[in-house]
Design an enzyme around this catalytic site. Structure first.
Site, PDB file in Angstrom:
ATOM      1  N   TYR A 103       0.970  -1.279   0.068  1.00 58.13           N
ATOM      2  CA  TYR A 103       0.125   0.128   0.030  1.00 58.13           C
ATOM      3  C   TYR A 103       0.877   1.367  -0.133  1.00 58.13           C
ATOM      4  O   TYR A 103       1.888   1.245   0.579  1.00 58.13           O
ATOM      5  CB  TYR A 103      -0.898   0.257   1.176  1.00 58.13           C
ATOM      6  CG  TYR A 103      -2.087  -0.836   1.288  1.00 58.13           C
ATOM      7  CD1 TYR A 103      -3.275  -0.319   0.526  1.00 58.13           C
ATOM      8  CD2 TYR A 103      -1.984  -2.097   1.920  1.00 58.13           C
ATOM      9  CE1 TYR A 103      -4.436  -1.219   0.545  1.00 58.13           C
ATOM     10  CE2 TYR A 103      -3.169  -2.845   2.072  1.00 58.13           C
ATOM     11  CZ  TYR A 103      -4.340  -2.377   1.291  1.00 58.13           C
ATOM     12  OH  TYR A 103      -5.479  -3.227   1.377  1.00 58.13           O
ATOM     13  N   TYR A 142      -0.661  -9.730   0.679  1.00 59.21           N
ATOM     14  CA  TYR A 142       0.484  -9.055   1.667  1.00 59.21           C
ATOM     15  C   TYR A 142       0.363  -9.684   3.199  1.00 59.21           C
ATOM     16  O   TYR A 142      -0.513 -10.051   3.497  1.00 59.21           O
ATOM     17  CB  TYR A 142       0.151  -7.523   1.707  1.00 59.21           C
ATOM     18  CG  TYR A 142      -0.990  -7.043   2.208  1.00 59.21           C
ATOM     19  CD1 TYR A 142      -1.160  -6.844   3.727  1.00 59.21           C
ATOM     20  CD2 TYR A 142      -2.109  -6.645   1.327  1.00 59.21           C
ATOM     21  CE1 TYR A 142      -2.529  -6.350   4.019  1.00 59.21           C
ATOM     22  CE2 TYR A 142      -3.126  -6.289   1.790  1.00 59.21           C
ATOM     23  CZ  TYR A 142      -3.528  -5.986   3.397  1.00 59.21           C
ATOM     24  OH  TYR A 142      -4.625  -5.567   3.647  1.00 59.21           O
ATOM     25  N   ARG A 152      -2.798 -11.805   4.027  1.00 56.21           N
ATOM     26  CA  ARG A 152      -4.185 -11.506   3.410  1.00 56.21           C
ATOM     27  C   ARG A 152      -4.311 -12.058   2.024  1.00 56.21           C
ATOM     28  O   ARG A 152      -3.532 -11.808   1.030  1.00 56.21           O
ATOM     29  CB  ARG A 152      -4.394  -9.911   3.455  1.00 56.21           C
ATOM     30  CG  ARG A 152      -4.275  -9.033   4.821  1.00 56.21           C
ATOM     31  CD  ARG A 152      -5.511  -9.292   5.859  1.00 56.21           C
ATOM     32  NE  ARG A 152      -6.960  -9.901   5.145  1.00 56.21           N
ATOM     33  CZ  ARG A 152      -7.866  -9.253   4.756  1.00 56.21           C
ATOM     34  NH1 ARG A 152      -7.693  -7.861   4.542  1.00 56.21           N
ATOM     35  NH2 ARG A 152      -8.712 -10.026   4.438  1.00 56.21           N
ATOM     36  N   HIS A 155      -7.282  -8.482  -2.117  1.00 60.06           N
ATOM     37  CA  HIS A 155      -8.615  -7.874  -2.198  1.00 60.06           C
ATOM     38  C   HIS A 155      -8.792  -6.668  -2.458  1.00 60.06           C
ATOM     39  O   HIS A 155      -7.525  -5.948  -2.397  1.00 60.06           O
ATOM     40  CB  HIS A 155      -9.220  -8.152  -0.563  1.00 60.06           C
ATOM     41  CG  HIS A 155      -8.276  -7.399   0.468  1.00 60.06           C
ATOM     42  ND1 HIS A 155      -7.027  -8.253   0.942  1.00 60.06           N
ATOM     43  CD2 HIS A 155      -7.985  -6.431   0.841  1.00 60.06           C
ATOM     44  CE1 HIS A 155      -6.211  -7.313   1.674  1.00 60.06           C
ATOM     45  NE2 HIS A 155      -7.000  -6.175   1.699  1.00 60.06           N
ATOM     46  N   HIS A 157     -10.535  -3.063  -1.148  1.00 56.68           N
ATOM     47  CA  HIS A 157     -11.499  -2.407  -0.268  1.00 56.68           C
ATOM     48  C   HIS A 157     -12.424  -1.724  -0.921  1.00 56.68           C
ATOM     49  O   HIS A 157     -12.137  -0.746  -1.868  1.00 56.68           O
ATOM     50  CB  HIS A 157     -10.808  -1.595   0.800  1.00 56.68           C
ATOM     51  CG  HIS A 157      -9.908  -2.147   1.445  1.00 56.68           C
ATOM     52  ND1 HIS A 157     -10.038  -2.841   2.783  1.00 56.68           N
ATOM     53  CD2 HIS A 157      -8.464  -2.634   1.457  1.00 56.68           C
ATOM     54  CE1 HIS A 157      -9.117  -3.445   3.530  1.00 56.68           C
ATOM     55  NE2 HIS A 157      -8.136  -3.403   2.422  1.00 56.68           N
TER      56      HIS A 157
END
Ligand SMILES: [Fe+2]
Length: 233
Positions: A103, A142, A152, A155, A157
């Site tokens: 991110y 990640y 995770r 995905h 969000h």
């Protein structure tokens, strides 16, 4: 003015306390909730952001001076109510990791590269039929610090705003067949399997663009028996 939303679908949503998802232990309420009546301005007040969505904000691959690295994909679908009717003019905001699972955020310092051509953030408004579309890069898995060797699943969000400020709903969209599903406490905090699978997008060969990008369909059902599980209610 009162507005009563049906509560039958609440069982689809994750419990506020899901001990395997460790941060819910400290942040979930330990005392009974105190119901508060919504005020007229909360129900009817303007929602920030709808009018500032620009024509290309749905395309996360054209924000930089060059193309971001990774697998270009399209994600599209409808925002639907409990009766399957499209919800027009919803504000959809997405945020995600880049193809390497990183991110653009000061807290994310794990050893994967940032991409100068990818912020991972985009916005769109649903049209008159509730339809929306994003063009983006398939996010990578990640690591996170929940437990030893925690990763995770890939995905995206999603935040969805209706016409009232209190209408915001937040969820995560996953990709079909991810091998990390059985090991992810966030995914599994939705305990009903059918509800859990409503967070998983469908591969959409029909709308894949040859020589350009694969496509995934993700319909977001706001409430009712087929409601998409939501984090913020
Ligand atoms: Fe995430």
């Amino acid at each position: 003015m009162t507005l009563i939303y049906p509560v039958e679908s609440n069982a689809a949503h994750p419990a506020r306390l899901s001990p395997a998802y460790r941060s819910t232990v400290k942040r979930s309420p330990s005392k009974p909730l105190i119901p508060m009546r919504h005020t007229l301005s909360e129900l009817t007040g303007p929602v920030y952001g709808h009018e500032t969505v620009r024509e290309h904000d749905h395309d996360l691959t054209i924000q930089g001076s060059g193309e971001p690295l990774g697998e270009r994909i399209m994600v599209h679908g409808h925002v639907l109510d409990e009766d399957g009717r499209g919800v027009p003019d919803a504000l959809l905001e997405v945020w995600q990791a880049n193809a390497c699972g990183r991110y653009v955020h000061v807290i994310d310092q794990h050893p994967a590269p940032l991409d100068p051509n990818f912020t991972g953030a985009g916005r769109a408004r649903s049209d008159a039929t509730g339809y929306y579309k994003f063009v983006t890069i398939k996010p990578g898995a990640y690591p996170w610090g929940n437990h030893h060797n925690a990763w995770r699943p890939a995905h995206i969000h999603f935040s969805v705003f209706g016409h009232a400020f209190i209408s915001r709903l937040v969820t995560q969209m996953y990709f079909p067949g991810d091998p990390l599903f059985p090991f992810d406490p966030i995914f599994n905090s939705v305990t009903d399997e059918n509800a859990r699978m409503r967070m998983v997008s469908a591969f959409d060969l029909e709308h894949t663009r040859p020589e350009w990008a694969l496509c995934y369909r993700f319909d977001i059902v706001l409430r009712g028996r087929d409601a998409t599980p939501m984090e913020a209610r």
